[in-house]
Enzyme design. Structure first.
Site, mmCIF file in Angstrom:
data_model
loop_
_atom_site.group_PDB
_atom_site.id
_atom_site.type_symbol
_atom_site.label_atom_id
_atom_site.label_comp_id
_atom_site.label_asym_id
_atom_site.label_seq_id
_atom_site.Cartn_x
_atom_site.Cartn_y
_atom_site.Cartn_z
ATOM 1 N N SER A 57 -20.605 65.014 62.967
ATOM 2 C CA SER A 57 -21.666 64.051 62.720
ATOM 3 C C SER A 57 -21.135 62.841 61.951
ATOM 4 O O SER A 57 -20.268 62.129 62.435
ATOM 5 C CB SER A 57 -22.822 64.735 61.986
ATOM 6 O OG SER A 57 -23.950 63.901 61.941
ATOM 7 N N ASP A 83 -27.047 61.277 66.817
ATOM 8 C CA ASP A 83 -28.276 62.056 66.674
ATOM 9 C C ASP A 83 -29.150 61.509 65.541
ATOM 10 O O ASP A 83 -30.289 61.940 65.373
ATOM 11 C CB ASP A 83 -27.994 63.546 66.484
ATOM 12 C CG ASP A 83 -27.266 63.881 65.190
ATOM 13 O OD1 ASP A 83 -26.719 62.963 64.550
ATOM 14 O OD2 ASP A 83 -27.221 65.076 64.828
ATOM 15 N N ASP A 109 -22.227 60.573 66.124
ATOM 16 C CA ASP A 109 -22.601 61.393 67.281
ATOM 17 C C ASP A 109 -24.001 61.049 67.776
ATOM 18 O O ASP A 109 -24.539 61.727 68.662
ATOM 19 C CB ASP A 109 -22.486 62.886 66.974
ATOM 20 C CG ASP A 109 -23.517 63.374 65.973
ATOM 21 O OD1 ASP A 109 -23.858 62.614 65.051
ATOM 22 O OD2 ASP A 109 -23.974 64.527 66.097
ATOM 23 N N ASP A 144 -25.419 57.050 63.935
ATOM 24 C CA ASP A 144 -24.237 57.638 63.310
ATOM 25 C C ASP A 144 -23.254 58.002 64.422
ATOM 26 O O ASP A 144 -23.544 57.802 65.603
ATOM 27 C CB ASP A 144 -24.635 58.823 62.432
ATOM 28 C CG ASP A 144 -25.128 60.019 63.217
ATOM 29 O OD1 ASP A 144 -25.545 59.843 64.381
ATOM 30 O OD2 ASP A 144 -25.106 61.138 62.680
#
Length: 585
Positions: A189, A341, A339, A337
């Site tokens: 992340s 999500d 990734d 961010d």
């Protein structure tokens, strides 16, 4: 420990010879024990080397082992750190620093996790199950994903591997679309560049929770020698079909009305992650113009060269976006961010430093919740126990269901009849039936529609925030992080706060201290505390991923004409809370 020292001192004073003999014997025993511990460490490292299929981590560990065996104390310390326990599999899967050894993210750790997960899927559903696997652009992400696919194939399952690096919500969507019994997303992340992680989903498209985390961890513990773990060939693994990705894009467009309100200038940053391609496709497919993308941060780069920390919430992370937005007179900044999500928003604000204001996760969550509820979305609107209580007022006003859960989307996604969910850490779920997790791409699309509709009426997102204040009672939230590399110090701070809390903070009375809980959902003792304030609350809990305490503060005042007085009051509360924690420095 004190008692032992006192007894030893007494013996030494009685007989000097006995003291010398005892000291010599103790020293010899200590040396022998240290040598045994050192040899056990070296043996563990050599055993790890024998299993490690990665030339890079083998070379790293070989150099470290040779240096430690030659007497280098620094190398010995590094070696101990790598073999002092192992990364624990839990509700967040795995996450940690890349490197050799069981206490790091590497191919051995991942292969064992994959074998354990494969065994769990077999135990629960039998062989031949579909398992979806995705990965971001971090160091080793693709290799870890391929290793996982090979293990799943070797276990008799049917893995589908993403055709390229794609956002986490694409993996969550694919689990449901493909009818998978499990999913794996290789990502850390918004963690630093040195980290990577392994996030596990089950067939409902949401992240694992208790007790499945413990069941999978037990299967991982039962994995024997890696040489005995059957593996297929990556070239035999099926790719997630492109039509699944196309379906995500098409489904996202269905979230917004066929409206003429598409006039919006927005700057976008992918934060060196994997969001740009999917974000651009989703927004343009829904009729919005091409995003003005921050060029330095558009393409994936696992080293995140322009930011100290690849999190849109961190100071400085949006500086390039602010500059580009000012240049283009943008209406809004949208950031994902790495990734994708999570989503962050910033809006023009003449009163803010630099002319731009980043909205908090609570601000955005309440804006989206109110927008969807007033547009007719029915079901349950949910958030976490460390997020604003404003969503409760919004749900009541719109006459929809409301729920509060433990922290994290793994809990929010389990709410029955979920219609919308958010958490203050800039995570939003606007389409739970298709992506049962936070999704920074579809959330950005819904936000763009809302902002464009406001613009068409001569209004802005800040105007919408002011509208919400009248519904929620001028609620203002802020956060404070207290870092400490000493776990015991963190526990000491928690215990002291529980037993002898301050009577007041910033002139606001602290009326009660109890376990962090809401709606009958309780956390274990010492894991989280909730301080009731006059007109608000403070929640304090240890971070699950970093060595720090996280403090969440909310105050409101229904009698105030606007947020102004509350903003000043909460700043004073935050400052005195930080000062209170300063006694432990």
């Amino acid at each position: 420990m004190t008692q032992g020292i006192d007894q030893g001192a007494g013996t030494g004073m009685a007989t000097g010879t006995g003291s010398a003999t005892g000291t010599a014997t103790t020293a010899a025993g200590s040396a022998t024990g240290t040598a045994a511990i050192g040899e056990a460490l070296f043996a563990a490292a050599r055993a790890w080397l024998a299993e490690d299929p990665d030339p890079a981590t083998r070379a790293e560990l070989t150099d470290l082992l040779e240096a430690a065996e030659s007497g280098d104390p620094v190398a010995h310390g590094y070696l101990e750190d790598r073999f002092d326990g192992r990364l624990q599999f839990g509700t967040a899967g795995l996450r940690g620093e890349l490197g050799a050894g069981p206490n790091r993210m590497n191919r051995v750790t991942v292969l064992r996790a994959a074998a354990g997960l494969a065994a769990f899927v077999t135990e629960q559903h039998g062989t031949g199950q579909v398992v979806a696997i995705g990965y971001d652009a971090r160091h080793n992400s693709r290799r870890f994903a391929e290793d996982t696919a090979e293990v799943m194939l070797g276990a008799g399952h049917r893995p589908y591997l993403m055709p390229r690096e794609l956002p986490t919500p694409m993996l969550a969507f694919s689990v449901l679309r493909l009818g998978a019994k499990a999913g794996v997303m290789v990502t850390a992340s918004h963690n630093p560049a040195r980290d990577n992680g392994y996030k596990v989903y089950l067939g409902d498209g949401s992240q694992i929770t208790t007790p499945n985390d413990a069941l999978i961890a037990a299967e991982i513990d039962a994995v024997g020698a890696l040489a005995d773990v059957p593996r297929g060939a990556v070239e035999d693994v099926e790719a997630v079909p492109e039509d699944v990705i196309d379906a995500y894009v098409a489904r996202s467009a269905e979230l917004v009305a066929e409206s003429t309100h598409r006039d919006l200038r927005f700057v976008y940053t992918a934060m060196h992650g994997v969001g740009f391609e999917l974000f651009r496709r989703v927004l343009t497919n829904a009729g919005f113009p091409e995003p003005i993308s921050v060029p330095e941060q558009q393409d994936p780069d696992p080293d995140f060269p322009t930011v100290a920390f690849p999190n849109p919430e961190e100071p400085g992370a949006l500086d390039l976006a602010f500059a580009l937005a000012a240049e283009h007179d943008a209406d809004v900044i949208i950031a994902n961010d790495p990734d994708a999500d999570r989503m962050a928003l910033a809006v023009p604000d003449a009163a803010a430093p630099g002319g731009w204001r980043r909205l908090s996760g609570d601000d955005v969550g309440m804006l989206l919740g109110h927008y969807l509820a007033t547009a007719g979305r029915r079901g349950t609107f949910a958030t976490s126990i460390v997020s604003s209580e404003g969503l409760a007022a919004i749900a009541a006003d719109a006459k929809v269901g409301y729920a509060r859960t433990l922290t994290g989307f793994k809990w929010i996604s389990k709410v029955p009849d979920l219609a919308f969910g958010y958490e203050e850490a800039i995570g939003y779920c606007v389409d739970p039936r298709h992506v049962n997790d936070k999704d920074g791409v579809s959330a950005a699309l819904v936000t763009a529609e809302f902002a464009a509709a406001l613009k068409a009426g001569g209004r802005t997102l800040l105007d919408a925030v002011a509208d919400l204040d009248r519904v929620t009672g001028n609620l203002v939230t802020t956060q404070l992080s207290i870092r400490s590399d000493d776990p015991e110090q963190i526990q000491t701070m928690m215990r002291t706060l529980r037993r002898t809390p301050p009577a007041a903070l910033g002139g606001v009375a602290v009326t009660e201290v109890g376990d962090l809980s809401a709606g009958g959902v309780a956390l274990p003792p010492e894991q989280g505390l909730r301080l009731a304030l006059a007109g608000g609350w403070i929640a304090v809990r240890p971070s699950g991923t970093e060595p720090k305490l996280k403090c969440y503060i909310e105050l409101g005042d229904r009698e105030a004409a606007d947020r102004g007085p509350v903003v000043k009051r909460i700043a004073a509360v935050r400052a005195e809370l930080e000062e209170w924690f300063g006694q432990f420095a």
